[in-house]
Design a protein around this motif. Structure first.
Motif, PDB file in Angstrom:
ATOM      1  N   ASP A 441       0.995  -1.423  -0.133  1.00 57.56           N
ATOM      2  CA  ASP A 441       0.594   0.040  -0.290  1.00 57.56           C
ATOM      3  C   ASP A 441       1.014   0.990   0.068  1.00 57.56           C
ATOM      4  OD1 ASP A 441      -1.870   2.274   0.196  1.00 57.56           O
ATOM      5  OD2 ASP A 441      -2.588   1.676   2.306  1.00 57.56           O
ATOM      6  N   GLY A 442       1.252   1.417  -1.471  1.00 57.53           N
ATOM      7  CA  GLY A 442       1.587   3.022  -1.289  1.00 57.53           C
ATOM      8  C   GLY A 442       1.417   4.543  -0.765  1.00 57.53           C
ATOM      9  N   ASN A 443       0.125   4.106  -0.592  1.00 59.01           N
ATOM     10  CA  ASN A 443      -0.655   5.082  -0.268  1.00 59.01           C
ATOM     11  C   ASN A 443      -0.780   5.291   1.232  1.00 59.01           C
ATOM     12  OD1 ASN A 443      -1.801   8.177  -0.696  1.00 59.01           O
ATOM     13  ND2 ASN A 443      -3.484   6.887  -0.727  1.00 59.01           N
ATOM     14  N   ASP A 444      -0.048   4.785   2.088  1.00 55.47           N
ATOM     15  CA  ASP A 444       0.132   4.788   3.380  1.00 55.47           C
ATOM     16  C   ASP A 444       1.325   5.579   4.382  1.00 55.47           C
ATOM     17  OD1 ASP A 444       0.212   4.083   6.270  1.00 55.47           O
ATOM     18  OD2 ASP A 444       0.326   2.062   6.189  1.00 55.47           O
ATOM     19  N   GLY A 445       0.598   6.924   4.586  1.00 62.52           N
ATOM     20  CA  GLY A 445       1.191   8.366   5.013  1.00 62.52           C
ATOM     21  C   GLY A 445       2.028   7.884   6.686  1.00 62.52           C
TER      22      GLY A 445
END
Length: 610
Positions: A441-445
């Motif tokens: 999940d590359g959108n996990d800040g």
């Protein structure tokens, strides 16, 4: 009315992991709701997400789109709860994803403006603008314009009713359905249930009154129907029947004058009512469609609403089915006579008997496989929950063991890898786990920020800066809580300072001091400004820090800045205050101030060694 055991257990875990509010301010309530969402994340899902921005006069409105699969689907405009004050796209991300998948519909979650900064009618304006935008961009969003529903929980359900009313009044988009989860309808805080449950564990009566006054101050109460007053709700989109559950303030909105009629009893869309009904299968809906069922289901400990929208091209009424007749013969045990003696399974047609056995075997195997998958999923979710709880209780070794069990069954679960990274004892192990979570999940800040901390522990500030840059970019696109953004900027400032990029670090420190403004933020900014030779700016920052939380060391540091500015008397005052709080101050800061004054060709300030 007692709480459900699962709800009681969840509330206990939240109380153990998240500290209670000490100052019930809007910012504190928002931060606590965001923290709960991060500490207790929803299970992983396969729903695609995408963010969009609606251009409105003087502002942009963020909307997150959830799509369970390709193709043209129904649409649900979802408005999150939180008393019009708290809640965000992040807090309701899991619920919206579950709704999209279970309803097989596109969900548009709206990040409307919140009170008290933007009270009524700002949230209503944003909610209706999002509804209009979805309808106008139905083709681009690949949604069916004739099957658009509005939904929400609590305050969000209130805004959903307002959307339906406003669409009726203004001739706006056709709304096929309303899904209202314990909606707020009327500010009637003196009902019997409000008084009986005034101190409930989730929402007290005082909280409810406070939230309402943030959204609708007395000066703004114009009696408009946009408040979703039930008396104005006749003739709007259909709603499901209700099933009451154990929640405080269960009778909110009593006496809605028939606007929410349920069976023989006049309803009121009370808080605590959850959509749970079956509408008539051939009920007429705009566009020739029909909303066949609306019911509630559960996934783990999360209650979700399931909505299936189907079309029915034939609006004509069906004939009632013919009741079974008495068996016409011994070969007609089912009571269905074909005029030729009937059909006796296994008696006259062996081929039909074999087909029945095959169908029975197939159904049995399918049920067994489904039961096995369900038990396996429950076991994985239980292991994940045990790991998260152990981590919150300060038992990282136990947390890692439990999370290993979950990952062994579901290696594609990014959240489990991230939680295992938090439980890692060594920075290298944490970096490996966070990297695996980001690969999934590359959108996990949060994962980027956590990996940045591990890089700092490994003394690699350059990579920490890169990860924090990505985390802040994600935060800007998703509407992350400002407190979290400020914390990440402060961490990036420390990483930039460690990397020697003092100018960029100073920019971050200024931003953090302006946004969060804690005493430590002002002191860190003052120290950075002093390092860069901005003595006037450093003194101003020290003034703000000391005014909020005077500390002996800060008086000594400000004394050195006063010497640079030539304010020897002010420097002497600071050294005196520092010495009163810490006797060693004269030996440390006093000696430094005296030496610096002599270097500048002046006498040491009062209180400094001569």
């Amino acid at each position: 009315m007692s709480l459900d055991p699962g709800v009681a257990d969840y509330l206990a875990r939240v109380a153990a992991a998240v500290p209670p509010l000490t100052e019930p301010t809007p910012v504190a309530r928002r931060n606590r709701m965001e923290l709960i969402a991060r500490r207790f994340p929803a299970p992983e899902d396969t729903v695609a997400r995408g963010d969009a921005w609606i251009a409105l006069p003087g502002r942009e409105l963020a909307v997150r789109i959830y799509r369970p699969r390709p193709g043209t689907l129904p649409a649900i405009v979802y408005l999150h709860g939180g008393g019009w004050v708290a809640g965000s796209l992040a807090t309701h991300d899991g619920a919206c994803a579950a709704l999209a998948q279970d309803a097989d519909a596109v969900v548009a979650s709206v990040h409307y403006r919140r009170a008290p900064e933007s009270p009524y009618p700002a949230p209503n304006d944003d909610a209706y603008a999002a509804l209009v935008w979805v309808a106008e961009h139905a083709e681009a969003l690949a949604v069916d314009r004739a099957r658009i529903a509005v939904a929400g929980d609590s305050a969000g359900a209130h805004l959903a009713i307002g959307c339906a009313i406003e669409a009726r009044e203004r001739g706006g988009p056709a709304i096929a359905f309303q899904l209202l989860v314990y909606p707020v309808v009327e500010p009637a805080f003196d009902t019997s249930s409000y008084l009986a449950h005034a101190s409930s564990p989730t929402l007290t009566r005082d909280d409810a009154i406070w939230y309402w006054r943030q959204y609708l101050p007395e000066s703004a109460d114009d009696g408009s129907a946009r408040r979703a007053d039930a008396r104005c709700a006749r003739g709007i989109a259909p709603r499901p029947r209700r099933r009451r559950v154990a929640r405080p303030a269960a009778r909110r909105g009593r006496g809605a004058r028939g606007a929410f009629r349920t069976g023989k009893r006049r309803g009121d869309a009370r808080r605590g009512s959850v959509a749970s009904a079956r509408l008539p299968a051939r009920r007429s809906v705009r566009g020739g469609g029909a909303l066949r069922t609306v019911r509630t289901g559960s996934s783990g400990t999360r209650r979700i609403a399931r909505m299936t929208i189907v079309t029915d091209p034939d609006p004509s009424p069906r004939k009632p089915p013919t009741p079974p007749r008495e068996p016409a013969s011994a070969y007609d045990p089912t009571g269905i006579d074909d005029g030729k003696g009937g059909i006796a399974l296994g008696t006259r047609r062996p081929a039909l008997r074999a087909t029945a056995w095959i169908a029975l075997v197939v159904v049995t195997v399918a049920i067994a496989a489904l039961a096995w998958r369900t038990m396996e999923r429950k076991a994985v979710e239980l292991a994940y929950a045990e790991g998260v709880k152990a981590l919150a209780d300060g038992r990282p070794d136990d947390a890692r063991v439990a999370l290993d069990r979950a990952i062994a069954q579901r290696p594609e679960w990014g959240a489990a890898w991230r939680q295992r990274g938090f439980a890692a004892a060594k920075p290298a192990d944490a970096i490996a786990d966070f990297s695996k979570a980001l690969a999934l999940d590359g959108n996990d800040g949060d994962a980027y920020a956590a990996r940045a901390r591990a890089w700092m522990q490994s003394q690699v500030p350059a990579k920490a800066i890169g990860d924090l840059d990505r985390a802040l970019a994600i935060a800007g696109a998703s509407g992350t809580d400002p407190a979290t953004v400020a914390a990440w900027r402060a961490e990036r400032a420390a990483a930039r300072t460690a990397a020697g990029d003092f100018s960029a670090a100073l920019d971050d420190l200024r931003s953090v001091a302006a946004a969060r403004g804690t005493p430590d933020d002002h002191r860190n900014l003052a120290s950075a400004l002093a390092s860069g030779g901005d003595w006037q700016g450093a003194r101003d920052a020290y003034d703000r820090a000391i005014a909020a939380a005077p500390q002996a060391q800060w008086f000594g540091e400000r004394a050195l800045v006063q010497v640079e500015l030539g304010n020897d008397e002010a420097a002497g005052d600071d050294l005196e205050r520092c010495a009163r709080a810490d006797p060693t101050c004269t030996q440390n800061f006093g000696a430094l101030a005296g030496q610096r004054a002599r270097d500048l060709g002046r006498e040491p300030p009062p209180g400094a060694p001569r």
